[in-house]
Motif scaffolding. Structure first.
Motif, PDB file in Angstrom:
ATOM      1  N   ALA A 118     -26.062  46.955 126.094  1.00  0.00           N
ATOM      2  CA  ALA A 118     -25.445  47.018 124.770  1.00  0.00           C
ATOM      3  C   ALA A 118     -24.204  47.908 124.701  1.00  0.00           C
ATOM      4  O   ALA A 118     -23.299  47.593 123.928  1.00  0.00           O
ATOM      5  CB  ALA A 118     -26.476  47.452 123.730  1.00  0.00           C
ATOM      6  N   PRO A 119     -24.095  48.993 125.481  1.00  0.00           N
ATOM      7  CA  PRO A 119     -22.856  49.776 125.378  1.00  0.00           C
ATOM      8  C   PRO A 119     -21.599  48.955 125.664  1.00  0.00           C
ATOM      9  O   PRO A 119     -20.551  49.227 125.082  1.00  0.00           O
ATOM     10  CB  PRO A 119     -23.043  50.878 126.425  1.00  0.00           C
ATOM     11  CG  PRO A 119     -24.520  51.079 126.483  1.00  0.00           C
ATOM     12  CD  PRO A 119     -25.087  49.682 126.316  1.00  0.00           C
ATOM     13  N   CYS A 120     -21.691  47.953 126.504  1.00  0.00           N
ATOM     14  CA  CYS A 120     -20.534  47.094 126.793  1.00  0.00           C
ATOM     15  C   CYS A 120     -20.611  45.770 126.024  1.00  0.00           C
ATOM     16  O   CYS A 120     -19.654  45.361 125.382  1.00  0.00           O
ATOM     17  CB  CYS A 120     -20.440  46.793 128.284  1.00  0.00           C
ATOM     18  SG  CYS A 120     -20.241  48.259 129.309  1.00  0.00           S
ATOM     19  N   GLY A 169     -19.947  40.990 123.152  1.00  0.00           N
ATOM     20  CA  GLY A 169     -18.875  41.706 123.845  1.00  0.00           C
ATOM     21  C   GLY A 169     -18.197  42.740 122.976  1.00  0.00           C
ATOM     22  O   GLY A 169     -17.044  43.084 123.210  1.00  0.00           O
ATOM     23  N   ASP A 170     -18.895  43.243 121.967  1.00  0.00           N
ATOM     24  CA  ASP A 170     -18.308  44.205 121.035  1.00  0.00           C
ATOM     25  C   ASP A 170     -19.038  45.547 121.068  1.00  0.00           C
ATOM     26  O   ASP A 170     -19.275  46.163 120.051  1.00  0.00           O
ATOM     27  CB  ASP A 170     -18.321  43.638 119.622  1.00  0.00           C
ATOM     28  CG  ASP A 170     -19.723  43.245 119.176  1.00  0.00           C
ATOM     29  OD1 ASP A 170     -20.662  43.300 119.991  1.00  0.00           O
ATOM     30  OD2 ASP A 170     -19.880  42.871 117.998  1.00  0.00           O
ATOM     31  N   SER A 218     -14.618  49.778 121.470  1.00  0.00           N
ATOM     32  CA  SER A 218     -13.959  50.547 120.415  1.00  0.00           C
ATOM     33  C   SER A 218     -13.256  51.783 120.968  1.00  0.00           C
ATOM     34  O   SER A 218     -12.442  52.390 120.291  1.00  0.00           O
ATOM     35  CB  SER A 218     -14.976  50.955 119.346  1.00  0.00           C
ATOM     36  OG  SER A 218     -15.918  51.862 119.880  1.00  0.00           O
ATOM     37  N   ARG A 219     -13.544  52.137 122.203  1.00  0.00           N
ATOM     38  CA  ARG A 219     -12.908  53.294 122.835  1.00  0.00           C
ATOM     39  C   ARG A 219     -11.804  52.889 123.819  1.00  0.00           C
ATOM     40  O   ARG A 219     -11.377  53.689 124.630  1.00  0.00           O
ATOM     41  CB  ARG A 219     -13.961  54.142 123.524  1.00  0.00           C
ATOM     42  CG  ARG A 219     -14.887  54.783 122.503  1.00  0.00           C
ATOM     43  CD  ARG A 219     -15.784  55.800 123.121  1.00  0.00           C
ATOM     44  NE  ARG A 219     -16.449  56.593 122.114  1.00  0.00           N
ATOM     45  CZ  ARG A 219     -17.539  56.234 121.450  1.00  0.00           C
ATOM     46  NH1 ARG A 219     -18.072  55.050 121.661  1.00  0.00           N
ATOM     47  NH2 ARG A 219     -18.092  57.044 120.570  1.00  0.00           N
ATOM     48  N   GLY A 220     -11.410  51.619 123.783  1.00  0.00           N
ATOM     49  CA  GLY A 220     -10.268  51.186 124.565  1.00  0.00           C
ATOM     50  C   GLY A 220     -10.555  50.441 125.843  1.00  0.00           C
ATOM     51  O   GLY A 220      -9.632  50.014 126.531  1.00  0.00           O
TER      52      GLY A 220
END
Length: 165
Positions: free
Chosen positions: A79-81, A88-89, A94-96
């Motif tokens: 889930a982090p990626c 894919g969100d 969100s951190r680039g």
């Protein structure tokens, strides 16, 4: 009695001298130092057959417990990626970081669970391998959870509850 008292120090001193004749032949750390011998060609590491058997298709039977375990491991590792819904969100986007592909793309929807297990094991593209982090049984659980997520189309029940006002 005096004789016994006189013999006790002699016994202890004699015991202290045992083994000193080998001192020059043994390293100070008491390890045996051998020259490097390369691994012979065709040698297989211990446990390889068991790991390969655990990764062989069709994998474990799909049950509610397996899907629950897959969701838990998915949230921890994927889930982090890929995001909780698999679109894919994830937070890294969100951190680039570049967005990974969505599991809901037709190309990824057509993957079989064993192919997903292989990607988790060996990595693909920017995704690095998770073979040393996720047990084979858990890889199967994640793969079946991803297929379940794709079948539902919108993500997990937690995402649906969060979207409600």
């Amino acid at each position: 009695m005096r004789l016994a008292v006189a013999l006790i120090p002699a016994v202890f001193l004699a015991a202290c001298d045992i083994g000193t004749e080998e001192r020059n032949e043994v390293a100070s750390t008491r390890t045996v130092q051998r020259p490097h011998v390369p691994v012979p060609p065709g040698a297989i590491a211990r446990g390889t057959a068991a790991r390969e058997a655990a990764l062989a298709p069709p994998g474990p039977e799909v049950t509610r417990e397996l899907l629950a375990r897959g969701e838990e491991r998915f949230r921890a590792f994927c889930a982090p990626c890929h995001g909780a819904s698999g679109r894919g969100d994830g937070t890294i986007v969100s951190r680039g970081f570049p967005a990974p592909p969505s599991y809901h793309e037709e190309r990824l929807r057509s993957l079989a669970p064993e192919q997903i297990v292989q990607v988790i094991t060996h990595g693909k593209g920017r995704m690095f391998p998770y073979a040393d982090r996720i047990l084979p049984e858990e890889r199967w659980a994640i793969a079946h959870y991803v297929k379940d997520l794709q079948a539902r189309g919108t993500g997990s029940p937690f995402d649906q509850e969060a979207a409600r006002p």
